[in-house]
Write a protein that holds these residues in place. Structure first.
Motif, PDB file in Angstrom:
ATOM      1  N   PHE A 167      -8.562   0.483   6.606  1.00 32.16           N
ATOM      2  CA  PHE A 167      -8.572   1.123   5.295  1.00 32.16           C
ATOM      3  C   PHE A 167      -9.897   1.838   5.073  1.00 32.16           C
ATOM      4  O   PHE A 167     -10.963   1.316   5.423  1.00 32.16           O
ATOM      5  CB  PHE A 167      -8.351   0.103   4.177  1.00 32.16           C
ATOM      6  CG  PHE A 167      -6.978  -0.518   4.169  1.00 32.16           C
ATOM      7  CD1 PHE A 167      -5.883   0.103   4.751  1.00 32.16           C
ATOM      8  CD2 PHE A 167      -6.767  -1.739   3.561  1.00 32.16           C
ATOM      9  CE1 PHE A 167      -4.621  -0.461   4.737  1.00 32.16           C
ATOM     10  CE2 PHE A 167      -5.511  -2.324   3.530  1.00 32.16           C
ATOM     11  CZ  PHE A 167      -4.438  -1.679   4.127  1.00 32.16           C
ATOM     12  N   LYS A 212       0.848  -1.194   0.000  1.00 25.99           N
ATOM     13  CA  LYS A 212       0.000   0.000   0.000  1.00 25.99           C
ATOM     14  C   LYS A 212       0.881   1.240   0.000  1.00 25.99           C
ATOM     15  O   LYS A 212       2.054   1.187   0.355  1.00 25.99           O
ATOM     16  CB  LYS A 212      -0.931   0.002   1.228  1.00 25.99           C
ATOM     17  CG  LYS A 212      -1.942  -1.126   1.222  1.00 25.99           C
ATOM     18  CD  LYS A 212      -2.822  -1.009  -0.003  1.00 25.99           C
ATOM     19  CE  LYS A 212      -3.799  -2.154  -0.148  1.00 25.99           C
ATOM     20  NZ  LYS A 212      -4.407  -2.180  -1.476  1.00 25.99           N
ATOM     21  N   LYS A 223      -0.734   4.515   4.505  1.00 29.92           N
ATOM     22  CA  LYS A 223      -2.010   3.774   4.584  1.00 29.92           C
ATOM     23  C   LYS A 223      -2.016   2.785   5.735  1.00 29.92           C
ATOM     24  O   LYS A 223      -3.057   2.385   6.201  1.00 29.92           O
ATOM     25  CB  LYS A 223      -2.300   3.035   3.280  1.00 29.92           C
ATOM     26  CG  LYS A 223      -2.921   3.918   2.229  1.00 29.92           C
ATOM     27  CD  LYS A 223      -3.573   3.095   1.154  1.00 29.92           C
ATOM     28  CE  LYS A 223      -4.290   4.009   0.188  1.00 29.92           C
ATOM     29  NZ  LYS A 223      -4.983   3.260  -0.861  1.00 29.92           N
TER      30      LYS A 223
END
Length: 192
Positions: free
Chosen positions: A99, A88, A92
Motif C-alpha cells: 500500500f 480496499k 489496491k
C-alpha cells in the motif's frame, strides 16, 4: 435445493460489482460499492465451505477500541467472532505491504496484530494472522470493475475462505506455576 457452484457464486459477485462500479446514474466510493456484493458472496460461500446455511454474519464497521480502528467487517460464525475483513478499493490489492496511501499504511500497523484478518479489493484475497500472510494471495480471474458475469475464481479461493471462517484461537499453554482450575470448571478447561 442444491448449492450453487463456486463458478456461479463468483460470476454473480462479478455481475453485481460491475453494475455498482459502472453505474452511470450515480457514483460512490469504489470500496463502498463492494460491500453488498461481498456480503452476498460470503453468504453463498458459507455452504460451499461446509458450514450451515446462514452460519456466517458480517457486521459492518465494528470498532476495535484498543486499536483505535474499525475494520470493514467483524465476522461471526454461528454467533462466535472468528475474524475481520478489510475491504480496499478495486486495484489496491490485498497485500498491505504494497500500500502507498498513508491512511492504508497506518491502518495496517494497527490491523496486523489481529489473529485472523482477510484483506480484499474484490479482485484478490489474502489471509493474515498476527501480521503474517497465510499461504498466498488468491487472485480472481478478471476484474470486478469490468468482467461482470465472466469473473472467475481459482480453486484456491475456497480453501482460503474456509481457513478464514473455520479459524479457532489457540488457548494458551498452562504453565506449571498457573493455578489449578476450580473443581468442576467446564467453561475454560477440563478438570482432572
Amino acid at each position: 435445493m442444491t448449492s450453487p457452484t463456486l463458478s456461479v457464486v463468483v460470476s454473480t459477485f462479478g455481475k453485481s460489482c460491475k453494475a455498482k462500479l459502472a453505474n452511470r446514474a450515480a457514483s460512490g466510493a469504489p470500496e463502498d460499492q463492494l460491500r453488498a456484493p461481498l456480503e452476498r458472496l460470503f453468504q453463498e460461500l458459507t455452504t460451499l465451505v461446509g458450514l450451515p446455511d446462514a452460519a456466517v454474519t458480517l457486521v459492518g464497521e465494528s470498532a476495535l477500541g484498543a486499536l483505535a480502528t474499525r475494520p470493514d467487517y467483524a465476522v461471526a460464525v454461528l454467533n462466535a467472532l472468528v475474524g475481520f475483513i478489510e475491504v480496499k478499493a478495486p486495484g489496491k490489492g490485498a497485500n498491505p505491504h504494497r500500500f502507498t496511501d498513508e491512511h492504508d499504511k497506518k491502518q495496517w500497523l494497527k490491523l496486523k496484530s489481529l489473529p485472523n484478518l482477510l484483506y480484499t479489493d474484490g479482485n484478490s484475497f489474502s489471509l493474515w494472522r498476527d501480521g503474517q500472510m497465510i499461504d498466498k494471495i488468491v487472485e480472481l480471474e478478471g476484474d470486478v470493475e469490468t468482467a461482470g458475469a465472466k469473473l472467475a475464481a481459482p480453486a484456491t479461493l475456497l480453501p482460503l475462505i474456509a481457513d478464514f471462517l473455520r479459524w479457532r484461537p489457540e488457548p494458551p499453554a498452562r504453565s506449571s506455576s498457573s493455578p489449578k482450575p476450580p473443581r468442576g470448571c467446564a467453561v475454560c478447561c477440563a478438570t482432572k
